[in-house]
Design a protein around this motif. Sequence first.
Motif, PDB file in Angstrom:
ATOM      1  N   CYS A   1       0.830  -1.219   0.000  1.00 35.07           N
ATOM      2  CA  CYS A   1       0.000   0.000   0.000  1.00 35.07           C
ATOM      3  C   CYS A   1       0.853   1.252   0.000  1.00 35.07           C
ATOM      4  O   CYS A   1       0.343   2.359  -0.177  1.00 35.07           O
ATOM      5  CB  CYS A   1      -0.948   0.004   1.187  1.00 35.07           C
ATOM      6  N   GLY A   2       2.170   1.093   0.247  1.00 36.04           N
ATOM      7  CA  GLY A   2       3.066   2.246   0.231  1.00 36.04           C
ATOM      8  C   GLY A   2       3.418   2.785   1.602  1.00 36.04           C
ATOM      9  O   GLY A   2       4.183   3.729   1.700  1.00 36.04           O
ATOM     10  N   PHE A   3       2.863   2.178   2.657  1.00 36.70           N
ATOM     11  CA  PHE A   3       3.153   2.710   3.990  1.00 36.70           C
ATOM     12  C   PHE A   3       4.592   2.379   4.401  1.00 36.70           C
ATOM     13  O   PHE A   3       5.456   3.228   4.352  1.00 36.70           O
ATOM     14  CB  PHE A   3       2.146   2.196   5.015  1.00 36.70           C
ATOM     15  N   GLY A   4       4.822   1.130   4.781  1.00 37.20           N
ATOM     16  CA  GLY A   4       6.184   0.701   5.075  1.00 37.20           C
ATOM     17  C   GLY A   4       6.858   1.450   6.206  1.00 37.20           C
ATOM     18  O   GLY A   4       8.085   1.627   6.189  1.00 37.20           O
ATOM     19  N   GLY A   5       6.103   1.918   7.181  1.00 38.30           N
ATOM     20  CA  GLY A   5       6.714   2.591   8.331  1.00 38.30           C
ATOM     21  C   GLY A   5       7.489   3.824   7.917  1.00 38.30           C
ATOM     22  O   GLY A   5       6.941   4.768   7.351  1.00 38.30           O
ATOM     23  N   LEU A   6       8.799   3.813   8.145  1.00 38.34           N
ATOM     24  CA  LEU A   6       9.632   4.970   7.833  1.00 38.34           C
ATOM     25  C   LEU A   6       9.710   5.240   6.336  1.00 38.34           C
ATOM     26  O   LEU A   6      10.057   6.346   5.919  1.00 38.34           O
ATOM     27  CB  LEU A   6      11.044   4.757   8.388  1.00 38.34           C
ATOM     28  N   PHE A   7       9.380   4.239   5.512  1.00 39.80           N
ATOM     29  CA  PHE A   7       9.393   4.442   4.058  1.00 39.80           C
ATOM     30  C   PHE A   7       8.451   5.578   3.676  1.00 39.80           C
ATOM     31  O   PHE A   7       8.762   6.386   2.802  1.00 39.80           O
ATOM     32  CB  PHE A   7       8.957   3.145   3.363  1.00 39.80           C
TER      33      PHE A   7
ATOM     34  N   THR B   1       2.786   7.942  -1.311  1.00 38.94           N
ATOM     35  CA  THR B   1       1.445   8.437  -1.641  1.00 38.94           C
ATOM     36  C   THR B   1       0.972   7.880  -2.973  1.00 38.94           C
ATOM     37  O   THR B   1      -0.191   7.480  -3.118  1.00 38.94           O
ATOM     38  CB  THR B   1       1.454   9.975  -1.701  1.00 38.94           C
ATOM     39  N   ALA B   2       1.879   7.829  -3.958  1.00 41.44           N
ATOM     40  CA  ALA B   2       1.496   7.301  -5.275  1.00 41.44           C
ATOM     41  C   ALA B   2       1.079   5.839  -5.174  1.00 41.44           C
ATOM     42  O   ALA B   2       0.089   5.415  -5.800  1.00 41.44           O
ATOM     43  CB  ALA B   2       2.662   7.459  -6.248  1.00 41.44           C
ATOM     44  N   MET B   3       1.807   5.059  -4.369  1.00 44.72           N
ATOM     45  CA  MET B   3       1.449   3.646  -4.206  1.00 44.72           C
ATOM     46  C   MET B   3       0.099   3.515  -3.510  1.00 44.72           C
ATOM     47  O   MET B   3      -0.725   2.666  -3.870  1.00 44.72           O
ATOM     48  CB  MET B   3       2.539   2.931  -3.397  1.00 44.72           C
ATOM     49  N   GLY B   4      -0.124   4.368  -2.499  1.00 50.66           N
ATOM     50  CA  GLY B   4      -1.398   4.327  -1.792  1.00 50.66           C
ATOM     51  C   GLY B   4      -2.561   4.757  -2.665  1.00 50.66           C
ATOM     52  O   GLY B   4      -3.662   4.203  -2.575  1.00 50.66           O
ATOM     53  N   GLN B   5      -2.325   5.748  -3.510  1.00 48.86           N
ATOM     54  CA  GLN B   5      -3.398   6.196  -4.407  1.00 48.86           C
ATOM     55  C   GLN B   5      -3.785   5.104  -5.404  1.00 48.86           C
ATOM     56  O   GLN B   5      -4.956   4.966  -5.768  1.00 48.86           O
ATOM     57  CB  GLN B   5      -2.959   7.464  -5.138  1.00 48.86           C
ATOM     58  N   ARG B   6      -2.779   4.336  -5.857  1.00 48.94           N
ATOM     59  CA  ARG B   6      -3.103   3.217  -6.747  1.00 48.94           C
ATOM     60  C   ARG B   6      -3.947   2.178  -6.006  1.00 48.94           C
ATOM     61  O   ARG B   6      -4.919   1.640  -6.548  1.00 48.94           O
ATOM     62  CB  ARG B   6      -1.821   2.567  -7.284  1.00 48.94           C
ATOM     63  N   LYS B   7      -3.579   1.906  -4.748  1.00 49.96           N
ATOM     64  CA  LYS B   7      -4.384   0.963  -3.947  1.00 49.96           C
ATOM     65  C   LYS B   7      -5.811   1.485  -3.784  1.00 49.96           C
ATOM     66  O   LYS B   7      -6.783   0.721  -3.874  1.00 49.96           O
ATOM     67  CB  LYS B   7      -3.720   0.774  -2.579  1.00 49.96           C
TER      68      LYS B   7
ATOM     69  N   HIS C   1      -2.791   4.240   6.824  1.00 53.64           N
ATOM     70  CA  HIS C   1      -2.349   4.822   5.545  1.00 53.64           C
ATOM     71  C   HIS C   1      -3.466   4.770   4.503  1.00 53.64           C
ATOM     72  O   HIS C   1      -3.781   5.768   3.851  1.00 53.64           O
ATOM     73  CB  HIS C   1      -1.128   4.045   5.058  1.00 53.64           C
ATOM     74  N   ILE C   2      -4.091   3.610   4.362  1.00 54.79           N
ATOM     75  CA  ILE C   2      -5.140   3.438   3.357  1.00 54.79           C
ATOM     76  C   ILE C   2      -6.355   4.304   3.688  1.00 54.79           C
ATOM     77  O   ILE C   2      -6.935   4.949   2.803  1.00 54.79           O
ATOM     78  CB  ILE C   2      -5.533   1.953   3.239  1.00 54.79           C
TER      79      ILE C   2
END
Length: 284
Positions: A190-196, A205-211, A233-234
């Motif tokens: 989803c793009g969260f990945g903690g410190l990522f 954000t781009a990964m989360g928006q795709r999700k 995040h989601i």
Amino acid sequence: MHRKTFEQPPRRVALFVTCMVDMIYPEVGMATVELLERHGVEVIFPEEQTCCGQPAFNAGYRDEARVLARRFLEIFGPLVEQGQVDAIVAPSGSCTTMTSHFYATLFDSAANPAERRRCESLAAVTFELTEFLVDVLGVTDTGARFPGKVTYHACCHLLRELQVDAQPRTLLANVQDAELVELTGAEECCGFGGLFSIKNAGISTAMGQRKARYLAQSGADVVALCDVSCMTHINGLLSRQGQHCRAVHIAQILNSQVDVEAPPPPPAPDQEAVQQPRRWQDIR
């Protein structure tokens, strides 16, 4: 991969609740306790527990992570070794991975033989919630009901490190009145990945928006998952997009605690419209 066959069905476990559940989502912790108790398991909660050290570990601060790992071993170790609990259960694939897999990286077998043995011993009896319900207790139907569309997002540590995937899907498939719909890219991060998400906010954000786009296409009322970090995040992205769908922890679905008729949270304010805090230079 740790698996243990219990001579007798586990009847008492210690809840490793994790920081975010303890501080932000206590309802997820309560749903976890109620689920376990409803299936005949007594739950004890060591109140002195703290962070497992995962944020420091992921940031490369191994010494700082080792301090917190030792605290986990000192709190949960005696409970298992003295037979006060049969297992340790956490409503998180991420933190279960940290304590079950990555502690071995922190404690070298030559330099820390006793701590290495202790973390390996605890890893053998530490389980993520759905893993414990299905693989250890043999529960595939929790008796839950949800009259709506449910989809499932596979959180990274749960899927890739613990290799737990069939268990949550099986439990969701047996929720009464729930229509389970498949999510495109369910196994994609989803793009969260903690410190990522902090170090690489744009990519995150781009990964989360795709999700979020995939969730809109699914038509689901809720997306169930096994980590509140991904859930946060989601939900942030879904809220900003004004979507009907919302993310919930699987323990809440399996405990019939999600109201499909509840309105979605209001959209988050535009960050540019949020008044910036005053600086000390401005008030001199």
